[in-house]
Enzyme design. Structure first.
Site: not given
Ligand SMILES: *[C@@H]1O[C@H](CO)[C@@H](O)[C@H](O)[C@H]1NC(C)=O
Length: 304
Positions: A148, A176, A237
């Protein structure tokens, strides 16, 4: 129609930002050395904290690659993927693992965490350069793996190391990489192929994660949006790290170069280049790669 589409996307992005930011609201002013924690392990089973001035006494194995892990927004060193990632690297034959905790700056508003990225990255970069100098392990043998916001953090780390040392780190893997506020950013202010010799990204959620390709190789499991078996928010995610640590000990994520999901689904890419997603990817290849996965662990299908 075009305008309408853009409006809806923006709304979703800001909606996501707003909702998520409302969960935790805290702010810190500067990045101090005390804010940042670094943990390490190689042959040992447990992580131990690296304290400043201790670097020359760590017994680092010269033959190992250095795998550096970073969590994302509102996360910390207890991030659920650090332990299994470390375990799988040890199972695979060994690596020196450095796990970063920057929760002090990642724990507040999303926008605050973004505004701290470069300052945090400078701290991380200095630490890694010091680690490289003290151990004699070249920066090309460093592999930075960030989830992330941690993916973009490592983009800045790669830039900083290049600026200071004139060298690129070996590899950055984005799990991600964060999407909101990064989708349309200039490549110099997000993770990009300029930040390491090889940059690859696993895309698992096109809302919390960035939808566009930002590496030498970008993988789109299950289309890169909602993941098989995911229902609750955050599940897709958070799949990217699960796929990644499984890939450390599995060559079962067979993937094929393909420019779109529909071409992949229609078999139009079946004759294109193939490799495996994750740790053992063929780093000479370039482009977008598609694959499907199982809905639960083991995720790898061992077939296209
Ligand atoms: C990796 O890809 C390159 C380019 O297609 C190919 O020449 C090479 O044989 C591949 N390496 C492996 C180990 O498959």
């Amino acid at each position: 129609m075009g305008k309408y589409k853009i409006l809806v996307q923006c709304n979703k992005m800001w909606c996501y930002l707003f909702l998520a930011s409302a969960i935790v609201a805290s702010a810190y002013a500067n990045v101090n050395a005390d804010d940042m924690q670094y943990f390490m392990t190689n042959d040992r089973v447990r992580f131990f904290q690296i304290r400043s001035g201790q670097l020359d006494n760590l017994g680092v194995n010269q033959n190992y690659e250095v795998k550096v892990l970073s969590h994302g927004w509102i996360d910390n060193v207890d991030s659920s993927w650090y332990e299994p990632t470390k375990d799988n690297y040890l199972r695979r034959g060994g690596a020196t693992i450095i796990a970063i905790d920057w929760s002090r700056h990642a724990g507040g508003l999303y926008s605050t965490a973004i505004s701290r990225l470069e300052a945090v990255a400078n701290h991380v970069a200095d630490k890694l350069m010091e680690f490289s100098s003290v151990t004699g392990i070249p920066l090309t043998r460093f592999h930075l793996i960030g989830h992330s916001l941690g993916a973009h953090l490592f983009g800045f780390v790669g830039q900083r190391i290049l600026a200071v040392r004139g060298e690129l780190v070996g590899r950055i893997t984005g799990l991600d990489p964060a999407g909101p506020a990064f989708e349309n950013r200039d490549p110099s202010r997000r993770l990009s192929p300029d930040d390491a010799w090889f940059v690859d990204n696993i895309h698992t959620d096109n809302l919390a994660g960035i939808a566009r390709s930002i590496g030498h190789i970008d993988y789109y499991p299950n289309g890169g949006s909602r993941q098989n078996g995911c229902i609750i928010i955050g599940c897709s995610h958070n799949r990217a790290p699960l796929f990644f640590f499984e890939s450390v000990v599995s060559n079962g994520f067979i993937t094929v170069q393909c420019n779109s999901r529909s071409d992949f689904n229609n078999g139009r890419c079946n004759n294109n280049a193939r490799t495996v997603m994750g740790e053992n990817v063929n780093q000479s290849l370039r482009g977008d790669f598609h694959l499907n996965t199982n809905s639960r662990t083991p995720f790898a299908m061992y077939t296209l």
